[in-house]
Design a protein around this motif. Sequence first.
Motif, PDB file in Angstrom:
ATOM      1  N   GLY A   1      -3.517  11.048   6.541  1.00  0.00           N
ATOM      2  CA  GLY A   1      -3.111   9.653   6.333  1.00  0.00           C
ATOM      3  C   GLY A   1      -4.005   8.962   5.314  1.00  0.00           C
ATOM      4  O   GLY A   1      -5.126   8.548   5.619  1.00  0.00           O
TER       5      GLY A   1
ATOM      6  N   ASP B   1       0.848  -1.198   0.000  1.00  0.00           N
ATOM      7  CA  ASP B   1       0.000   0.000   0.000  1.00  0.00           C
ATOM      8  C   ASP B   1       0.883   1.247   0.000  1.00  0.00           C
ATOM      9  O   ASP B   1       1.856   1.325   0.758  1.00  0.00           O
ATOM     10  CB  ASP B   1      -0.906   0.000   1.236  1.00  0.00           C
ATOM     11  CG  ASP B   1      -1.940  -1.127   1.179  1.00  0.00           C
ATOM     12  OD1 ASP B   1      -2.065  -1.757   0.111  1.00  0.00           O
ATOM     13  OD2 ASP B   1      -2.603  -1.366   2.203  1.00  0.00           O
ATOM     14  N   TYR B   2       0.501   2.157  -0.849  1.00  0.00           N
ATOM     15  CA  TYR B   2       1.328   3.373  -1.001  1.00  0.00           C
ATOM     16  C   TYR B   2       0.746   4.494  -0.145  1.00  0.00           C
ATOM     17  O   TYR B   2      -0.383   4.958  -0.392  1.00  0.00           O
ATOM     18  CB  TYR B   2       1.358   3.787  -2.477  1.00  0.00           C
ATOM     19  CG  TYR B   2       2.092   5.078  -2.739  1.00  0.00           C
ATOM     20  CD1 TYR B   2       3.479   5.129  -2.690  1.00  0.00           C
ATOM     21  CD2 TYR B   2       1.379   6.252  -3.027  1.00  0.00           C
ATOM     22  CE1 TYR B   2       4.156   6.319  -2.928  1.00  0.00           C
ATOM     23  CE2 TYR B   2       2.052   7.451  -3.275  1.00  0.00           C
ATOM     24  CZ  TYR B   2       3.437   7.465  -3.223  1.00  0.00           C
ATOM     25  OH  TYR B   2       4.106   8.644  -3.448  1.00  0.00           O
ATOM     26  N   ALA B   3       1.509   4.920   0.833  1.00  0.00           N
ATOM     27  CA  ALA B   3       1.064   6.016   1.700  1.00  0.00           C
ATOM     28  C   ALA B   3       1.441   7.345   1.060  1.00  0.00           C
ATOM     29  O   ALA B   3       2.610   7.570   0.725  1.00  0.00           O
ATOM     30  CB  ALA B   3       1.718   5.878   3.073  1.00  0.00           C
TER      31      ALA B   3
ATOM     32  N   SER C   1      -3.723   5.991   2.116  1.00  0.00           N
ATOM     33  CA  SER C   1      -2.907   5.025   1.359  1.00  0.00           C
ATOM     34  C   SER C   1      -3.684   4.559   0.137  1.00  0.00           C
ATOM     35  O   SER C   1      -4.926   4.574   0.137  1.00  0.00           O
ATOM     36  CB  SER C   1      -2.561   3.818   2.236  1.00  0.00           C
ATOM     37  OG  SER C   1      -1.781   4.222   3.341  1.00  0.00           O
TER      38      SER C   1
ATOM     39  N   GLN D   1      -8.276   5.121   4.319  1.00  0.00           N
ATOM     40  CA  GLN D   1      -8.110   6.218   5.286  1.00  0.00           C
ATOM     41  C   GLN D   1      -7.456   5.707   6.565  1.00  0.00           C
ATOM     42  O   GLN D   1      -7.770   4.617   7.039  1.00  0.00           O
ATOM     43  CB  GLN D   1      -9.494   6.785   5.676  1.00  0.00           C
ATOM     44  CG  GLN D   1     -10.341   7.297   4.538  1.00  0.00           C
ATOM     45  CD  GLN D   1      -9.885   8.666   4.084  1.00  0.00           C
ATOM     46  OE1 GLN D   1      -9.130   9.344   4.794  1.00  0.00           O
ATOM     47  NE2 GLN D   1     -10.305   9.069   2.906  1.00  0.00           N
ATOM     48  N   ASP D   2      -6.583   6.525   7.100  1.00  0.00           N
ATOM     49  CA  ASP D   2      -6.051   6.268   8.440  1.00  0.00           C
ATOM     50  C   ASP D   2      -6.921   7.091   9.392  1.00  0.00           C
ATOM     51  O   ASP D   2      -6.683   8.289   9.606  1.00  0.00           O
ATOM     52  CB  ASP D   2      -4.589   6.698   8.523  1.00  0.00           C
ATOM     53  CG  ASP D   2      -3.964   6.360   9.874  1.00  0.00           C
ATOM     54  OD1 ASP D   2      -4.719   6.230  10.846  1.00  0.00           O
ATOM     55  OD2 ASP D   2      -2.722   6.247   9.936  1.00  0.00           O
TER      56      ASP D   2
ATOM     57  N   LYS E   1      -5.333   9.008  12.361  1.00  0.00           N
ATOM     58  CA  LYS E   1      -4.484  10.112  11.921  1.00  0.00           C
ATOM     59  C   LYS E   1      -5.310  11.270  11.364  1.00  0.00           C
ATOM     60  O   LYS E   1      -4.929  12.442  11.461  1.00  0.00           O
ATOM     61  CB  LYS E   1      -3.522   9.583  10.851  1.00  0.00           C
ATOM     62  CG  LYS E   1      -2.285  10.417  10.648  1.00  0.00           C
ATOM     63  CD  LYS E   1      -1.338   9.691   9.708  1.00  0.00           C
ATOM     64  CE  LYS E   1      -0.081  10.519   9.499  1.00  0.00           C
ATOM     65  NZ  LYS E   1       0.833   9.852   8.561  1.00  0.00           N
TER      66      LYS E   1
END
Lengths: 179, 217
Positions: free
Chosen positions: A159, A54-56, A161, A89-90, A93
Amino acid sequence: MKKALFLSLVSSLCLSVLPASAGIVGRGVRTHTATTAAWGVSVVNQSGIISNQDYALGFSNNGNTSYDYFTLRNTGNLTTSTFNVIVIQDLLKNKNLSPADVIFERCDGTWNTTTNTCSVTPVQVATGTSSAITVSIPLGVNSEIKMRAQTPNNNRSIGISLRVQVSRSSVRGGQVTHS
Amino acid sequence: MIEVKSKKSWRPFAGAAIIISVAAIAGQSVLASLNATAFNTAAQNINAGTLKLDLANSGNGFGTSIANVVPGDVINRYVTLTNSGTLDGIGLTLKTAQTGTQTLITDGTGAVTNKALKLTVTSCTVAWNTTTGACTGGTTATELASTVIGSLTSPITLTNSTMSSGAVKYLQMKIELPDQNETTINGALPANTVQGGAVDVTYTFDLKQRLATVTNS
C-alpha cells in the motif's frame, strides 16, 4: 382623486426647490479583464485518467515483477521548475510487505509496457521507503514525466500512495510589466 | 297649489362673467395710453458650457486584457484623461465595479488569507513612456495609494482633482497581485485560491463642473 392631485402637486414643488447639487458631470468609463494563472501537477494513470487525489499504486503482474506505469502531468498553465511527490505508506497494509522493494524509475524516452523497457536508460529516482521524490526538471504546460513503479510480484499488494505538491515557488516569480 | 321655484346656482357666476367681459371691453378703450418699449437690437447670446471627460488608452491601456497573473506580478497600464469640455472641472473621482472571482476582489479574513488585486494610480505631468514606465521630464504624483480593488466601489477623490478646460492627465494604473503562498496538491486548486480566477473591472472617472458663480459686468 383630489388627494392624488394634491400629492402630485406637493411632490412637484419639492423637486423644483431642491438645490442643483448634482450639476454637470463628465464621465469616462472602461472595463478591463484580468485573469490569474494556476499551477499544479497530477498523476495520470496508464489509461490516461487524471487523478486529482492521492494516487494509490496498483501493480499489474508481469512475470516475476509487477509494474505500475504512470505519468506526472503539468495540469496548470505555468511551467514548473521543481515539485515534490510525497510517498505515503499504508502502515497497516504494509505490515508484512517490503516498501524497500518498490522502485520508482523515470524514463526520459518512451516506456515499452510490453517489454517493460525504456527507450533510453531509465533513472531510478526513489524507493518505497523514500519520503518524497523531488522532481527538478522544468515541466512545461501539459508536459509529462514518464514514471513507473516496480516491485517483486509477491510484494505487489503493497500500500503506497503518491501525493503531488506544487508550491508557489515552483513557478515563475512576480514580474513588473509596462504596456 | 304651491309653485316651487328652483334656484339656478349658475346664475350669479354667469352674471359676474358678463359684467367682467363688458368692463374689459370698455376698459381697453377708456384706459388706452401711450407705451414706450426698449429692447436690445442684437439678441443677447447665452451659451451653456460643456464638461466632457475623455478616457483614452495610452499603449495597451484598458484595451488589452491582463492574463496569467501570478502573486507578485505588477502590471502597469496607462490611460489619458482629457477635459475636452469648455468648463473647468473639479472633484475628479475614481470608482470601480468588479465581477468575477471573489478572492481577487477582496482580501480574506480570519482563516482565509487570500490577498486580492490592488490598484495604485500615479500621474505624470507629461506622457508616460509606456514601455519603460518612465515619466521623463515630468513629475509624478500619487493620485490613489495602493488600494484593494474591492474597496473602490465608492468614488475616491484623486489627490489632484481639478482639471481645467483642456487639461490632460497622464495616469499609470498599477495593478498588482500581492505575493502569497499557495500549494496545489494533486492538481486540485486549494480552497479560497487566487489561482485560475478572472475579474472584470470597470473603472469610472467622474469630473464635476466648477462651482457656479455670480458675476456682475
